[in-house]
Design a protein around this motif. Sequence first.
Motif, PDB file in Angstrom:
ATOM      1  N   ALA A 191      -7.018  17.352  -4.253  1.00  0.00           N
ATOM      2  CA  ALA A 191      -5.949  16.249  -3.914  1.00  0.00           C
ATOM      3  C   ALA A 191      -5.288  15.866  -4.882  1.00  0.00           C
ATOM      4  O   ALA A 191      -5.880  15.608  -6.110  1.00  0.00           O
ATOM      5  N   THR A 192      -3.591  15.634  -4.791  1.00  0.00           N
ATOM      6  CA  THR A 192      -3.006  15.401  -5.900  1.00  0.00           C
ATOM      7  C   THR A 192      -2.226  14.298  -5.553  1.00  0.00           C
ATOM      8  O   THR A 192      -1.434  14.391  -4.474  1.00  0.00           O
ATOM      9  N   GLU A 193      -1.941  13.041  -6.264  1.00  0.00           N
ATOM     10  CA  GLU A 193      -1.124  12.058  -5.885  1.00  0.00           C
ATOM     11  C   GLU A 193       0.265  12.533  -6.322  1.00  0.00           C
ATOM     12  O   GLU A 193       0.451  12.872  -7.818  1.00  0.00           O
ATOM     13  N   LEU A 194       1.248  12.382  -5.682  1.00  0.00           N
ATOM     14  CA  LEU A 194       2.595  12.819  -6.112  1.00  0.00           C
ATOM     15  C   LEU A 194       3.514  11.575  -6.024  1.00  0.00           C
ATOM     16  O   LEU A 194       3.736  11.096  -4.832  1.00  0.00           O
ATOM     17  N   PRO A 195       4.159  11.007  -7.172  1.00  0.00           N
ATOM     18  CA  PRO A 195       4.876   9.983  -7.055  1.00  0.00           C
ATOM     19  C   PRO A 195       6.233  10.445  -6.200  1.00  0.00           C
ATOM     20  O   PRO A 195       6.893  11.451  -6.551  1.00  0.00           O
ATOM     21  N   ALA A 196       6.552   9.388  -5.532  1.00  0.00           N
ATOM     22  CA  ALA A 196       7.736   9.585  -4.606  1.00  0.00           C
ATOM     23  C   ALA A 196       9.000   9.902  -5.517  1.00  0.00           C
ATOM     24  O   ALA A 196       9.905  10.393  -5.010  1.00  0.00           O
ATOM     25  N   SER A 197       9.040   9.449  -6.465  1.00  0.00           N
ATOM     26  CA  SER A 197      10.387   9.462  -7.625  1.00  0.00           C
ATOM     27  C   SER A 197      10.475  11.138  -7.966  1.00  0.00           C
ATOM     28  O   SER A 197      11.414  11.290  -8.394  1.00  0.00           O
ATOM     29  N   LEU A 198       9.298  11.818  -7.764  1.00  0.00           N
ATOM     30  CA  LEU A 198       9.529  13.124  -8.353  1.00  0.00           C
ATOM     31  C   LEU A 198       9.641  14.089  -7.047  1.00  0.00           C
ATOM     32  O   LEU A 198       9.845  15.341  -7.397  1.00  0.00           O
ATOM     33  N   LEU A 199       9.801  13.347  -5.976  1.00  0.00           N
ATOM     34  CA  LEU A 199      10.091  14.272  -4.731  1.00  0.00           C
ATOM     35  C   LEU A 199      11.629  14.472  -4.384  1.00  0.00           C
ATOM     36  O   LEU A 199      12.262  13.468  -4.713  1.00  0.00           O
ATOM     37  N   VAL A 200      11.861  15.347  -3.668  1.00  0.00           N
ATOM     38  CA  VAL A 200      13.494  15.677  -3.214  1.00  0.00           C
ATOM     39  C   VAL A 200      13.580  15.501  -2.158  1.00  0.00           C
ATOM     40  O   VAL A 200      12.752  15.745  -1.135  1.00  0.00           O
ATOM     41  N   LYS A 201      14.813  15.301  -1.726  1.00  0.00           N
ATOM     42  CA  LYS A 201      15.387  15.013  -0.099  1.00  0.00           C
ATOM     43  C   LYS A 201      15.259  16.600   0.458  1.00  0.00           C
ATOM     44  O   LYS A 201      15.826  17.556  -0.321  1.00  0.00           O
ATOM     45  N   LEU A 202      14.682  16.651   1.461  1.00  0.00           N
ATOM     46  CA  LEU A 202      14.714  18.069   2.252  1.00  0.00           C
ATOM     47  C   LEU A 202      15.301  17.974   3.574  1.00  0.00           C
ATOM     48  O   LEU A 202      15.158  16.821   4.038  1.00  0.00           O
ATOM     49  N   PRO A 203      15.657  19.172   4.176  1.00  0.00           N
ATOM     50  CA  PRO A 203      16.117  19.028   5.614  1.00  0.00           C
ATOM     51  C   PRO A 203      14.884  18.542   6.456  1.00  0.00           C
ATOM     52  O   PRO A 203      13.602  18.873   6.308  1.00  0.00           O
ATOM     53  N   ARG A 204      15.137  17.773   7.421  1.00  0.00           N
ATOM     54  CA  ARG A 204      13.936  17.081   7.954  1.00  0.00           C
ATOM     55  C   ARG A 204      13.102  18.031   8.811  1.00  0.00           C
ATOM     56  O   ARG A 204      13.612  18.957   9.469  1.00  0.00           O
TER      57      ARG A 204
END
Length: 224
Positions: free
Chosen positions: A192-205
């Motif tokens: 399991a890995t914690e992913l900061p929201a700042s490193l995620l990108v917007k994707l088609p819903r």
Amino acid sequence: MLNIAYRAAFAGALFSLAGPSLAQPIAVSPVASDAAADAQPVVQVPAAPASYTLPALFAVDLTVVDEVSSKLAKSGDPVRLRLARPIYVTPDLGLPEGTVVEGMVIHAAKGGMGGKSGELLIAAQRILLDNSVAIALRSFQVNPAQGRDNQGVAMGLMIAGGAVGGIAGMLITGGSARVAAGTNASAKTRSATELPASLLVKLPRQDPLYTSPMPVPAFTTQGN
């Protein structure tokens, strides 16, 4: 007669005094109106989570970017991979298709005279998001129909993680073992890995959602 006139005049005087006061509108105190407004409930909008958890053993679809061959490869050589499909960690946030994935040649041996087969053991290592966040991978496999030798024959053999320093990989054998560019492959997250929201990108819903800030299974476009 005089008495009647006096009474009429007295009644008219009373009407003139009372009439205007009855016609005045009733003033509404602004204090009561302000108090009613203050009594309205205040809706609290929850703050967006600062991070999300990608669970262990989460299936990841990959593509091999460059051909890897037992003729040229050496142990320790990097293997370039990319996400073949996006990874969703919320209905509209995640890692996009094409995200770089790091792989490595664990073992390579050329085919030789006397029918000795070439050997190629490769592994997907991690998805590096920045210097402090990486998604470790395991259980790398290529599509058995796409890892081929120079005669179109291939055999895939899963190697236990302990045999290759904790990195589960896949061994391809053949006259000249190779994995062609564009080969479909897969792996799984190691933990399991914690992913900061700042490193995620917007994707088609995408729906439904199978993830939250708690470590529960995440949603992706491919099956686990």
